[in-house]
Design a protein around this motif. Structure first.
Motif, PDB file in Angstrom:
ATOM      1  N   GLN A  24     -36.872-106.807  71.771  1.00 40.52           N
ATOM      2  CA  GLN A  24     -36.767-106.219  70.478  1.00 40.52           C
ATOM      3  C   GLN A  24     -37.790-106.385  69.430  1.00 40.52           C
ATOM      4  OE1 GLN A  24     -34.062-103.770  70.166  1.00 40.52           O
ATOM      5  NE2 GLN A  24     -34.248-104.306  72.331  1.00 40.52           N
ATOM      6  N   ASP A  43     -41.860-100.037  74.471  1.00 35.22           N
ATOM      7  CA  ASP A  43     -41.014-101.109  75.224  1.00 35.22           C
ATOM      8  C   ASP A  43     -42.065-102.247  75.685  1.00 35.22           C
ATOM      9  OD1 ASP A  43     -38.331-100.215  75.340  1.00 35.22           O
ATOM     10  OD2 ASP A  43     -38.821 -99.218  77.265  1.00 35.22           O
ATOM     11  N   ASP A  64     -34.290-105.806  78.552  1.00 29.60           N
ATOM     12  CA  ASP A  64     -34.695-104.568  77.755  1.00 29.60           C
ATOM     13  C   ASP A  64     -34.224-103.371  78.538  1.00 29.60           C
ATOM     14  OD1 ASP A  64     -35.529-103.380  75.465  1.00 29.60           O
ATOM     15  OD2 ASP A  64     -37.852-103.724  76.149  1.00 29.60           O
TER      16      ASP A  64
END
Length: 193
Positions: free
Chosen positions: A33, A42, A7
């Motif tokens: 995701q 995040d 990520d």
């Protein structure tokens, strides 16, 4: 070189079976995701490590399934605990570290890290320490980009967001030469001829 970003805030290092690592990294990207889509932020680093370890541990419980043959290092940043480093082994156990390593000769490398690591280390000093540890523990006389991959994770001063830099092979070779452990191909070959 395979991109090992899970990520925007997590970079992964692997030791073991590459196919298993690729499968786990794809799973981690999907989990990250999903978290981003659901919560609009995040995924926290430890939560991502825990998700992967839950999957890895599940494969150790049932007959007919082969455990994943890979250890992973998760280097990441989140607003809750800032920079973090986690290690997970093939059994699905994970632990947090300030500095650690995986792979062949990791015991020797960890003892070097225990001696040399400082709490207030800067990025350039950390890179020098990694190169020193790798040069003393790898089963090779000279280090080169064909055997090593480097990545750093820093916080961008303007955006205050994590920024991963994955070094290209030429950049890795330049780093190794800068620290006097890389191949000196052209000059050595010309001198020998």
């Amino acid at each position: 070189m395979a991109d090992k970003r899970c990520d925007s805030n997590v970079v992964v290092g692997v030791a073991g079976l590459t196919a298993d690592a690729n499968s786990l990294i794809n799973y981690a990207r999907t989990a990250a995701q999903r978290h981003l889509f659901t919560f609009n932020e995040d995924i926290p680093v430890e939560q991502l490590a825990q998700r992967l370890c839950d999957l890895k541990q599940g494969y150790t419980q049932y007959g007919g399934l082969r455990p994943f043959g890979v250890s992973l290092l998760y280097a990441g940043w989140d607003p809750y605990f800032q920079f973090q480093l986690y290690l997970s082994d093939p059994s699905g156990n994970y632990s947090g570290w300030k500095a650690t390593c995986i792979g062949a000769n990791n015991g020797t490398a960890q003892s070097l890290l225990k001696q040399e690591y400082k709490e207030d280390i800067k990025v350039e000093e950390a890179i020098a320490l990694v190169i020193k540890v790798m040069s003393k523990t790898m089963d090779s006389t000279t280090l080169g980009s064909e055997k090593l991959e480097f990545a750093t994770l820093t916080l961008d001063p303007q955006t205050k967001k994590p920024k991963a830099k994955i070094y290209r092979p030429a950049e890795v070779d330049a780093l190794l030469l800068k620290h006097d452990v890389g191949k000196k191909e052209d000059t050595e070959m010309k001198a020998a001829a």
